[in-house]
Write a protein that holds these residues in place. Structure first.
Motif, PDB file in Angstrom:
ATOM      1  N   PHE A  22       0.874  -1.172   0.000  1.00  0.00           N
ATOM      2  CA  PHE A  22       0.000   0.000   0.000  1.00  0.00           C
ATOM      3  C   PHE A  22       0.907   1.217   0.000  1.00  0.00           C
ATOM      4  O   PHE A  22       1.801   1.323   0.849  1.00  0.00           O
ATOM      5  CB  PHE A  22      -0.896   0.009   1.245  1.00  0.00           C
ATOM      6  CG  PHE A  22      -1.890  -1.124   1.275  1.00  0.00           C
ATOM      7  CD1 PHE A  22      -3.073  -1.047   0.552  1.00  0.00           C
ATOM      8  CD2 PHE A  22      -1.644  -2.259   2.023  1.00  0.00           C
ATOM      9  CE1 PHE A  22      -3.990  -2.099   0.573  1.00  0.00           C
ATOM     10  CE2 PHE A  22      -2.553  -3.316   2.052  1.00  0.00           C
ATOM     11  CZ  PHE A  22      -3.728  -3.232   1.328  1.00  0.00           C
ATOM     12  N   ILE A  23       0.685   2.115  -0.954  1.00  0.00           N
ATOM     13  CA  ILE A  23       1.551   3.282  -1.107  1.00  0.00           C
ATOM     14  C   ILE A  23       0.702   4.531  -1.337  1.00  0.00           C
ATOM     15  O   ILE A  23      -0.510   4.439  -1.513  1.00  0.00           O
ATOM     16  CB  ILE A  23       2.505   3.124  -2.319  1.00  0.00           C
ATOM     17  CG1 ILE A  23       1.698   2.842  -3.602  1.00  0.00           C
ATOM     18  CG2 ILE A  23       3.499   2.012  -2.092  1.00  0.00           C
ATOM     19  CD1 ILE A  23       2.040   3.713  -4.741  1.00  0.00           C
ATOM     20  N   PHE A  24       1.337   5.669  -1.357  1.00  0.00           N
ATOM     21  CA  PHE A  24       0.745   6.851  -1.985  1.00  0.00           C
ATOM     22  C   PHE A  24       1.879   7.653  -2.596  1.00  0.00           C
ATOM     23  O   PHE A  24       2.997   7.676  -2.092  1.00  0.00           O
ATOM     24  CB  PHE A  24      -0.143   7.658  -1.032  1.00  0.00           C
ATOM     25  CG  PHE A  24       0.502   8.268   0.171  1.00  0.00           C
ATOM     26  CD1 PHE A  24       0.813   9.627   0.207  1.00  0.00           C
ATOM     27  CD2 PHE A  24       0.775   7.496   1.295  1.00  0.00           C
ATOM     28  CE1 PHE A  24       1.383  10.198   1.344  1.00  0.00           C
ATOM     29  CE2 PHE A  24       1.337   8.060   2.424  1.00  0.00           C
ATOM     30  CZ  PHE A  24       1.650   9.419   2.455  1.00  0.00           C
ATOM     31  N   THR A  25       1.599   8.247  -3.743  1.00  0.00           N
ATOM     32  CA  THR A  25       2.660   8.819  -4.574  1.00  0.00           C
ATOM     33  C   THR A  25       3.332  10.044  -3.976  1.00  0.00           C
ATOM     34  O   THR A  25       4.450  10.359  -4.352  1.00  0.00           O
ATOM     35  CB  THR A  25       2.132   9.177  -5.976  1.00  0.00           C
ATOM     36  OG1 THR A  25       1.099  10.166  -5.867  1.00  0.00           O
ATOM     37  CG2 THR A  25       1.599   7.940  -6.687  1.00  0.00           C
ATOM     38  N   SER A  26       2.674  10.710  -3.051  1.00  0.00           N
ATOM     39  CA  SER A  26       3.287  11.887  -2.420  1.00  0.00           C
ATOM     40  C   SER A  26       3.884  11.555  -1.049  1.00  0.00           C
ATOM     41  O   SER A  26       4.236  12.453  -0.290  1.00  0.00           O
ATOM     42  CB  SER A  26       2.256  13.019  -2.285  1.00  0.00           C
ATOM     43  OG  SER A  26       1.157  12.585  -1.493  1.00  0.00           O
ATOM     44  N   ARG A  97      -8.171  -2.909   5.642  1.00  0.00           N
ATOM     45  CA  ARG A  97      -8.665  -3.652   6.811  1.00  0.00           C
ATOM     46  C   ARG A  97      -8.571  -5.149   6.588  1.00  0.00           C
ATOM     47  O   ARG A  97      -8.239  -5.896   7.509  1.00  0.00           O
ATOM     48  CB  ARG A  97     -10.094  -3.228   7.149  1.00  0.00           C
ATOM     49  CG  ARG A  97     -10.149  -1.891   7.828  1.00  0.00           C
ATOM     50  CD  ARG A  97     -11.526  -1.571   8.350  1.00  0.00           C
ATOM     51  NE  ARG A  97     -11.460  -0.387   9.170  1.00  0.00           N
ATOM     52  CZ  ARG A  97     -12.339   0.603   9.144  1.00  0.00           C
ATOM     53  NH1 ARG A  97     -13.395   0.535   8.343  1.00  0.00           N
ATOM     54  NH2 ARG A  97     -12.192   1.653   9.927  1.00  0.00           N
ATOM     55  N   ALA A  98      -8.865  -5.600   5.382  1.00  0.00           N
ATOM     56  CA  ALA A  98      -8.790  -7.032   5.068  1.00  0.00           C
ATOM     57  C   ALA A  98      -7.367  -7.557   5.261  1.00  0.00           C
ATOM     58  O   ALA A  98      -7.182  -8.722   5.609  1.00  0.00           O
ATOM     59  CB  ALA A  98      -9.264  -7.293   3.639  1.00  0.00           C
ATOM     60  N   PHE A  99      -6.373  -6.693   5.075  1.00  0.00           N
ATOM     61  CA  PHE A  99      -4.977  -7.083   5.241  1.00  0.00           C
ATOM     62  C   PHE A  99      -4.393  -6.592   6.573  1.00  0.00           C
ATOM     63  O   PHE A  99      -3.192  -6.625   6.772  1.00  0.00           O
ATOM     64  CB  PHE A  99      -4.135  -6.558   4.070  1.00  0.00           C
ATOM     65  CG  PHE A  99      -4.310  -7.349   2.818  1.00  0.00           C
ATOM     66  CD1 PHE A  99      -3.496  -8.450   2.571  1.00  0.00           C
ATOM     67  CD2 PHE A  99      -5.298  -7.035   1.906  1.00  0.00           C
ATOM     68  CE1 PHE A  99      -3.667  -9.203   1.427  1.00  0.00           C
ATOM     69  CE2 PHE A  99      -5.475  -7.787   0.753  1.00  0.00           C
ATOM     70  CZ  PHE A  99      -4.659  -8.869   0.514  1.00  0.00           C
TER      71      PHE A  99
END
Length: 150
Positions: A22-26, A97-99
Motif C-alpha cells: 500500500f503506497i501513496f505517490t506523495s 482492513r482485510a490485510f
C-alpha cells in the motif's frame, strides 16, 4: 497501466505469486524506498519466465488518479508485471482492513509488504522490509516453499 475497473479479488486470485504493498505517490517517508525495492525485484526478474505479479495499491485515492499512478510507475520503470491500483476511498479502507493494514489515515500507514506464492497459500506480511536483497530473499524463500507444497 490503464484506467479500467477491475476487481481486486480477480487480480489477486489468478494463481500467480504476488507481492503487494500500500503506497501513496506523495509519501515523504518509506513508500519511495519500498517502490525502489519493488523496482529492483521487477528488473531482477524481468528476463525470467517467473509469473510474479507486483501490485501497489494507493491509499490516497483523492490524489492518486490513474494518470498520477502512471507517472509514478514510469518513475520506477515498472514493467507490465507491476500494476498500480486505486479505487474509492471506502474501498481502499476495506482492502487495508482485510490485510490488517488500516491505520486511520495515509500519514499513519506502516511499511508493510504482503506476499503469497499462489492462491492456495496464505499471505505473508513483512514489516520494515528495507533492503532489496531482503525482498529477493523473502520472495525466493516463499516461492521455494510454495513449490514444495504443490
Amino acid at each position: 497501466m490503464n484506467s479500467r475497473k477491475e476487481s481486486l479479488v480477480s487480480i489477486l486470485d489468478q494463481g500467480y505469486p504476488i507481492i503487494m504493498d500500500f503506497i501513496f505517490t506523495s509519501c515523504p517517508s518509506f513508500c519511495p524506498i519500498i517502490s525502489a525495492n519493488f523496482a529492483y525485484l521487477d528488473r531482477k526478474l524481468l528476463t525470467t519466465a517467473d509469473p510474479l505479479r507486483i501490485v501497489s495499491i494507493s491509499i490516497d485515492p483523492d490524489h492518486d488518479t490513474p494518470a498520477r499512478l502512471r507517472e509514478y510507475a514510469k518513475r520506477y520503470h515498472a514493467s507490465p508485471r507491476w500494476q498500480f491500483y486505486t479505487g474509492g476511498y471506502q474501498d481502499i479502507i476495506s482492502i487495508q482492513r482485510a490485510f490488517d493494514a488500516f491505520r486511520g489515515d495515509k500519514m499513519n500507514h506502516e511499511q508493510l509488504v504482503f506476499m503469497r506464492g499462489s492462491n492456495q497459500d496464505g499471505w505473508l506480511q513483512l514489516k520494515n522490509l528495507i533492503t532489496p536483497k531482503k525482498l529477493i530473499e523473502q520472495y525466493e524463500n516463499m516461492i521455494s516453499g510454495s513449490r514444495r507444497n504443490e
